[in-house]
Design a protein around this motif. Structure first.
Motif, PDB file in Angstrom:
ATOM      1  N   LEU A  97       0.661  -1.108   0.003  1.00 43.04           N
ATOM      2  CA  LEU A  97       0.088   0.014   0.130  1.00 43.04           C
ATOM      3  C   LEU A  97       0.924   1.335  -0.069  1.00 43.04           C
ATOM      4  N   SER A  98       0.423   2.218  -0.609  1.00 44.82           N
ATOM      5  CA  SER A  98       1.142   3.718  -0.625  1.00 44.82           C
ATOM      6  C   SER A  98       0.493   4.210   0.810  1.00 44.82           C
ATOM      7  N   TYR A  99       1.479   5.414   1.238  1.00 42.08           N
ATOM      8  CA  TYR A  99       0.940   5.967   2.293  1.00 42.08           C
ATOM      9  C   TYR A  99      -0.280   6.300   2.156  1.00 42.08           C
ATOM     10  N   ASP A 100      -0.956   6.923   1.246  1.00 43.03           N
ATOM     11  CA  ASP A 100      -2.260   7.695   1.267  1.00 43.03           C
ATOM     12  C   ASP A 100      -3.391   6.442   1.390  1.00 43.03           C
ATOM     13  N   ASP A 101      -3.030   5.295   0.638  1.00 47.42           N
ATOM     14  CA  ASP A 101      -4.092   4.338   0.758  1.00 47.42           C
ATOM     15  C   ASP A 101      -4.146   3.617   2.062  1.00 47.42           C
ATOM     16  N   ALA A 102      -2.891   3.418   2.781  1.00 52.09           N
ATOM     17  CA  ALA A 102      -3.062   2.826   4.185  1.00 52.09           C
ATOM     18  C   ALA A 102      -3.359   3.879   5.188  1.00 52.09           C
ATOM     19  N   HIS A 103      -3.075   5.110   5.078  1.00 54.75           N
ATOM     20  CA  HIS A 103      -3.761   6.150   5.956  1.00 54.75           C
ATOM     21  C   HIS A 103      -5.373   6.057   5.730  1.00 54.75           C
ATOM     22  N   ASP A 104      -5.611   6.083   4.740  1.00 55.30           N
ATOM     23  CA  ASP A 104      -7.105   6.076   4.656  1.00 55.30           C
ATOM     24  C   ASP A 104      -7.767   4.793   5.228  1.00 55.30           C
ATOM     25  N   ALA A 105      -7.142   3.541   5.072  1.00 52.89           N
ATOM     26  CA  ALA A 105      -7.726   2.514   5.470  1.00 52.89           C
ATOM     27  C   ALA A 105      -7.696   2.258   7.033  1.00 52.89           C
ATOM     28  N   ILE A 106      -6.554   2.882   7.588  1.00 53.25           N
ATOM     29  CA  ILE A 106      -6.371   3.120   9.211  1.00 53.25           C
ATOM     30  C   ILE A 106      -7.588   3.980   9.590  1.00 53.25           C
ATOM     31  N   THR A 107      -7.634   5.298   9.049  1.00 56.86           N
ATOM     32  CA  THR A 107      -8.466   6.365   9.638  1.00 56.86           C
ATOM     33  C   THR A 107     -10.055   5.904   9.459  1.00 56.86           C
ATOM     34  N   THR A 108     -10.197   5.500   8.350  1.00 60.97           N
ATOM     35  CA  THR A 108     -11.541   4.987   8.144  1.00 60.97           C
ATOM     36  C   THR A 108     -12.152   4.085   9.009  1.00 60.97           C
ATOM     37  N   GLY A 109     -11.194   3.008   9.339  1.00 67.29           N
ATOM     38  CA  GLY A 109     -11.554   1.881  10.088  1.00 67.29           C
ATOM     39  C   GLY A 109     -11.679   2.478  11.495  1.00 67.29           C
ATOM     40  N   MET A 110     -10.565   3.116  11.964  1.00 68.96           N
ATOM     41  CA  MET A 110     -10.712   3.506  13.310  1.00 68.96           C
ATOM     42  C   MET A 110     -12.026   4.389  13.448  1.00 68.96           C
ATOM     43  N   ASP A 133       6.645   0.457   3.477  1.00 73.01           N
ATOM     44  CA  ASP A 133       7.184   1.710   3.789  1.00 73.01           C
ATOM     45  C   ASP A 133       6.014   2.591   4.362  1.00 73.01           C
ATOM     46  N   GLY A 134       5.296   2.782   2.964  1.00 70.20           N
ATOM     47  CA  GLY A 134       4.142   3.774   3.240  1.00 70.20           C
ATOM     48  C   GLY A 134       3.107   3.509   4.297  1.00 70.20           C
ATOM     49  N   SER A 135       2.820   2.140   4.394  1.00 71.53           N
ATOM     50  CA  SER A 135       2.140   1.824   5.591  1.00 71.53           C
ATOM     51  C   SER A 135       2.713   2.067   6.997  1.00 71.53           C
ATOM     52  N   VAL A 136       4.077   1.982   7.003  1.00 71.67           N
ATOM     53  CA  VAL A 136       4.508   2.196   8.372  1.00 71.67           C
ATOM     54  C   VAL A 136       4.812   3.766   8.634  1.00 71.67           C
ATOM     55  N   ARG A 137       4.825   4.456   7.665  1.00 71.17           N
ATOM     56  CA  ARG A 137       4.700   5.923   7.915  1.00 71.17           C
ATOM     57  C   ARG A 137       3.096   6.232   8.313  1.00 71.17           C
ATOM     58  N   ALA A 138       2.366   5.790   7.434  1.00 69.72           N
ATOM     59  CA  ALA A 138       0.953   5.996   8.115  1.00 69.72           C
ATOM     60  C   ALA A 138       0.494   5.666   9.366  1.00 69.72           C
ATOM     61  N   ILE A 139       1.181   4.475   9.764  1.00 72.59           N
ATOM     62  CA  ILE A 139       0.765   4.047  11.244  1.00 72.59           C
ATOM     63  C   ILE A 139       1.336   5.026  12.216  1.00 72.59           C
ATOM     64  N   GLU A 140       2.713   5.418  11.724  1.00 69.70           N
ATOM     65  CA  GLU A 140       3.555   6.424  12.759  1.00 69.70           C
ATOM     66  C   GLU A 140       2.719   7.812  12.813  1.00 69.70           C
ATOM     67  N   ASP A 141       2.096   8.172  11.637  1.00 75.44           N
ATOM     68  CA  ASP A 141       1.295   9.581  11.611  1.00 75.44           C
ATOM     69  C   ASP A 141      -0.055   9.172  12.413  1.00 75.44           C
ATOM     70  N   VAL A 142      -0.831   8.251  12.374  1.00 83.59           N
ATOM     71  CA  VAL A 142      -1.908   8.142  13.136  1.00 83.59           C
ATOM     72  C   VAL A 142      -1.516   7.657  14.598  1.00 83.59           C
ATOM     73  N   GLY A 143      -0.644   6.814  14.949  1.00 86.87           N
ATOM     74  CA  GLY A 143      -0.331   6.533  16.334  1.00 86.87           C
ATOM     75  C   GLY A 143      -0.914   5.617  16.915  1.00 86.87           C
ATOM     76  N   PHE A 144      -0.167   4.465  17.244  1.00 87.08           N
ATOM     77  CA  PHE A 144      -0.798   3.399  18.006  1.00 87.08           C
ATOM     78  C   PHE A 144       0.336   2.987  19.404  1.00 87.08           C
ATOM     79  N   GLU A 145      -0.379   2.343  20.229  1.00 88.61           N
ATOM     80  CA  GLU A 145       0.845   2.079  21.223  1.00 88.61           C
ATOM     81  C   GLU A 145       1.463   0.748  20.882  1.00 88.61           C
ATOM     82  N   TRP A 146       0.978  -0.259  20.128  1.00 88.97           N
ATOM     83  CA  TRP A 146       1.588  -1.151  19.632  1.00 88.97           C
ATOM     84  C   TRP A 146       1.054  -1.709  18.158  1.00 88.97           C
ATOM     85  N   VAL A 147       1.819  -2.566  17.465  1.00 86.73           N
ATOM     86  CA  VAL A 147       1.358  -3.113  16.167  1.00 86.73           C
ATOM     87  C   VAL A 147       2.004  -4.302  16.221  1.00 86.73           C
TER      88      VAL A 147
END
Length: 243
Positions: A97-110, A133-147
């Motif tokens: 996934l690209s950063y944008d697709d990963a970020h959208d999947a995470i924020t939409t689901g949350m 790499d894009g998914s990791v950056r998206a996770i970092e921007d959204v913020g989780f205590e664990w992955v």
């Protein structure tokens, strides 16, 4: 004709790829079953009781896709002292996934889980575990205590792989008692365990799984990351749903 949106196609294509190498081997038939069978509230309550009756707890993974339909389940488990873990909006790979697709999947689901239940998951169990790499950056921007997943680069987010091989890799070829005995030997490390109770049930392994719980005394992944112990994620979610 109703359009098939990209996230829906991505979910279906991810799973369809598991069935495109010719006739489905007998040992893999649980994969087709897992895409059709579905745990309901009483099934989740039975899993919750299996943990609490043995003075244990765990992290239950949920998709944003199902949040409205499974709100009562999430609220029941949360009230019972179990951790609610995020498992994406739809059940697809994050490996490409690209950063944008990963970020959208995470924020939409949350947002879907929070809106339906008022529960905000602090941990993310990545479907199929691999992270681009894009998914990791998206996770970092959204913020989780664990992955729970696997990334090729370091991150300030604590990303850990599960104990491997886990249940769905072992059960097609080994008796449940043998599988749980092997996994019991891996307890006490710094990596969480990943279980799929519907698949364990498909292989007539719930009694062996309860014995594993009694022997290991698992905790939620958040508890493991903070205080140690053997964390466990329970993935009871039907992977594919095409509305």
């Amino acid at each position: 004709m109703r359009d098939a949106e990209a996230p829906t196609l991505r979910e279906f294509e991810t799973w369809l790829s598991l069935f495109t190498d010719g006739e489905l081997p007998e040992k893999d038939r649980w994969k087709a079953w897992f895409c059709v069978a579905e745990y309901e509230l009483d099934d989740f309550e039975a899993q919750s009781a299996m943990l609490t009756d043995n003075d244990a707890s765990g992290s239950f993974a949920f998709l944003g896709r199902d949040a409205d339909e499974q709100a009562a389940i999430i609220e029941t488990l949360d009230a019972g002292g179990h951790e609610i873990a995020f498992h994406s909006h739809r059940h697809h790979t994050y490996a490409n996934l690209s950063y944008d697709d990963a970020h959208d999947a995470i924020t939409t689901g949350m947002a879907a889980i929070e809106d339906a239940t008022g529960v905000t998951p602090d941990g993310f169990f990545v479907p199929f575990l691999d992270l681009s790499d894009g998914s990791v950056r998206a996770i970092e921007d959204v913020g989780f205590e664990w992955v729970l997943g696997s990334a090729e680069r370091d991150s300030h987010v604590d990303i850990r792989s599960p104990v491997t091989p886990f249940d769905i890799a072992l059960l097609p070829d080994h008796p449940p008692s043998e599988v749980m005995a092997q996994l019991r030997e891996d307890a006490g490390g710094d990596r969480p365990f990943l279980f799929h109770p519907p698949v364990v049930e498909y292989h007539d392994g719930l009694n062996a799984f309860e014995q594993w719980i009694a022997d290991v005394d698992p905790v939620s992944v958040a508890e493991q990351f903070e205080n140690g112990g053997s964390g466990v994620v329970l993935d009871c979610i039907r992977p594919v749903r095409i509305e």
